[in-house]
Each structure stands twice: as C-alpha cells, then as structure tokens.
Design a protein around this motif. Sequence first.
Motif, short mmCIF file in Angstrom:
data_model
loop_
_atom_site.label_atom_id
_atom_site.label_comp_id
_atom_site.label_asym_id
_atom_site.label_seq_id
_atom_site.Cartn_x
_atom_site.Cartn_y
_atom_site.Cartn_z
N GLU A 132 -42.43 33.70 -54.80
CA GLU A 132 -41.04 33.50 -54.32
C GLU A 132 -40.63 32.44 -53.06
OE1 GLU A 132 -40.50 36.53 -50.24
OE2 GLU A 132 -40.69 37.57 -52.41
N ASP A 133 -41.68 32.14 -52.61
CA ASP A 133 -41.45 30.74 -51.66
C ASP A 133 -41.43 29.42 -52.51
OD1 ASP A 133 -41.72 32.39 -49.75
OD2 ASP A 133 -44.10 31.62 -48.89
N VAL A 134 -42.08 29.34 -53.52
CA VAL A 134 -41.88 28.06 -54.50
C VAL A 134 -40.69 28.35 -54.98
CG1 VAL A 134 -42.93 27.06 -56.58
CG2 VAL A 134 -44.56 28.01 -54.90
N GLN A 135 -40.01 29.50 -55.52
CA GLN A 135 -38.50 29.65 -56.05
C GLN A 135 -37.73 29.12 -54.85
OE1 GLN A 135 -39.03 29.26 -58.87
NE2 GLN A 135 -39.31 30.63 -60.38
N SER A 136 -37.72 29.77 -53.80
CA SER A 136 -36.84 29.42 -52.88
C SER A 136 -36.87 28.01 -52.59
CB SER A 136 -37.20 30.10 -51.49
OG SER A 136 -36.93 31.73 -51.64
N LEU A 137 -37.80 27.48 -52.58
CA LEU A 137 -38.08 25.96 -52.16
C LEU A 137 -37.25 25.19 -53.16
CD1 LEU A 137 -38.65 23.80 -50.24
CD2 LEU A 137 -41.04 23.60 -51.30
N ARG A 138 -37.50 25.50 -54.35
CA ARG A 138 -36.82 24.80 -55.44
C ARG A 138 -35.46 25.04 -55.51
NH1 ARG A 138 -41.49 26.42 -60.09
NH2 ARG A 138 -42.52 24.35 -59.92
N ALA A 139 -34.91 25.98 -55.16
CA ALA A 139 -33.57 26.29 -54.97
C ALA A 139 -32.92 25.50 -54.11
CB ALA A 139 -33.17 27.91 -54.83
N VAL A 140 -33.46 25.41 -52.85
CA VAL A 140 -33.07 24.56 -51.88
C VAL A 140 -33.05 22.86 -52.21
CG1 VAL A 140 -33.64 23.54 -49.43
CG2 VAL A 140 -33.96 26.13 -49.94
N LEU A 141 -34.14 22.67 -52.92
CA LEU A 141 -34.17 21.28 -53.20
C LEU A 141 -32.94 20.92 -54.13
CD1 LEU A 141 -38.04 20.91 -53.61
CD2 LEU A 141 -36.66 20.07 -51.74
N ARG A 142 -32.85 21.91 -55.33
CA ARG A 142 -31.97 21.62 -56.25
C ARG A 142 -30.66 21.41 -55.60
NH1 ARG A 142 -34.61 25.45 -59.78
NH2 ARG A 142 -33.39 26.96 -58.66
N SER A 143 -30.17 22.14 -54.39
CA SER A 143 -29.04 22.10 -53.75
C SER A 143 -28.73 20.75 -53.24
CB SER A 143 -28.74 23.31 -52.95
OG SER A 143 -29.67 23.19 -51.76
N LEU A 144 -29.77 20.16 -52.92
CA LEU A 144 -29.59 18.85 -51.95
C LEU A 144 -28.98 17.66 -52.83
CD1 LEU A 144 -33.21 18.48 -50.47
CD2 LEU A 144 -31.15 19.37 -49.48
N GLU A 152 -36.25 29.49 -43.82
CA GLU A 152 -36.23 30.64 -43.17
C GLU A 152 -35.24 31.65 -43.21
OE1 GLU A 152 -36.72 28.71 -38.96
OE2 GLU A 152 -38.75 28.14 -39.29
N ALA A 153 -34.17 31.02 -43.41
CA ALA A 153 -32.90 32.01 -43.62
C ALA A 153 -32.98 32.94 -44.69
CB ALA A 153 -31.64 31.18 -43.68
N ARG A 154 -33.66 32.37 -46.04
CA ARG A 154 -33.70 33.17 -47.29
C ARG A 154 -35.03 34.09 -46.91
NH1 ARG A 154 -32.59 30.61 -52.18
NH2 ARG A 154 -31.18 28.86 -51.87
N HIS A 155 -36.08 34.16 -46.01
CA HIS A 155 -36.82 34.88 -45.85
C HIS A 155 -36.75 35.57 -44.75
CE1 HIS A 155 -38.90 33.58 -49.41
NE2 HIS A 155 -38.77 32.13 -49.04
#
Length: 187
Positions: A123-135, A183-186
């Motif tokens: 879930e951390d990897v998926q969250s990070l991917r989502a954050v990176l995609r949004s940049l 941090e906000a996502r988790h």
Amino acid sequence: MASDSDRPIVGQDEKDDGVLAAAAQRDPAAFALLYDRHIQPIYRYVYSHVGRRAEAEDVTSQTFVSALEALPRYRHRGHFDAWLFSIARSKVMDLFRHQSAARRQVEPVMPEPDSSGDQVPAEDVQSLRAVLRSLPEEERELLRLRYAAGLTFGKMASVLGRKEEAVKKSVYRLLARIRGSMEARHG
C-alpha cells in the motif's frame, strides 16, 4: 619521466572525464572508457523515463552514438556527465515526440527493495506511485536526475540550465511535499 599521454587514464572524477574526453577526441577507441563509466547511470535515467527495457536500451545506445559523433565539438568545462545527460534528455524527448500521448504514460519506476530483507508494504508503494504520478513533469525530472541518474545538485543544475542552489531548494521542497502527501495518505 612519462608524458601525460603515456599515463594510464583512471579515476572517477570530472577531471578524469576531461582527460578521457580529450583522449577520445584524439582516438575514438578511448571513448570506451567513458562509455563504461557512464552507461549504468545513463541507462537508469532513460529507463526511469520510458519504463521499458528495449526502448531504454535503444535510447541509451542513441545517446552514446550521438555523444561520440559530437565529441570533436565537445569542450570540457567540468561536467562531462551533465553533457551526456543533456543528450540523453534530448533523445528521450525525441522518442516521446514520436509516440502517442497515451503510450507515454509510464508507471513511475520504483527501486527494488533493499537486500536487508526489509519490505515496503504494497500500500505504501501504491501510495507513492500515485503521488509521483500526480507530480508535474518538471518535478519528476528532478527526481530522475537526482535518484535514477545519481547526479549531484551541481550537475543537475548544469543539465537543467539552472543555478545549483535553486535546484537544491526545489528538490528539498519537493521531497518535503512528497513526505507530507505520504503522511496524509496514511494518517
């Protein structure tokens, strides 16, 4: 006493790159040493853009062919690797210009887990991917140059045509925003 041209060409710093580039300008076979030194970071950087092995290999190859062809015009100013990364960026952009926008959407490349056995939760990897995609692309490029390519802030500044301090501040602010988003996502 041996002349400069008789000394073995070894080392890992920019001065050595200048010596190697000068040697390669006299004898293109000497370019192999520059190739060996820079192939992995260039490949990682290109792969972080395209996300497909075959295309990354092609673009990396094109980068070195172009560098070899341009070598007679190269003037060493302390940043040979930044010069190479500028060529690689140009080759990546050429590839993207020839592809449809839909095909360009690449999952951000994530590093493999470290060898210590510590695993990052999925879930951390998926969250990070989502954050990176949004940049925005400019911010993803900062991350590619810093972490995929492993460039210093000074070399990044040279590639991007910006001041080193501005690049450094941009990266640190970006990392703080990514950390805050995670941090906000988790909670």
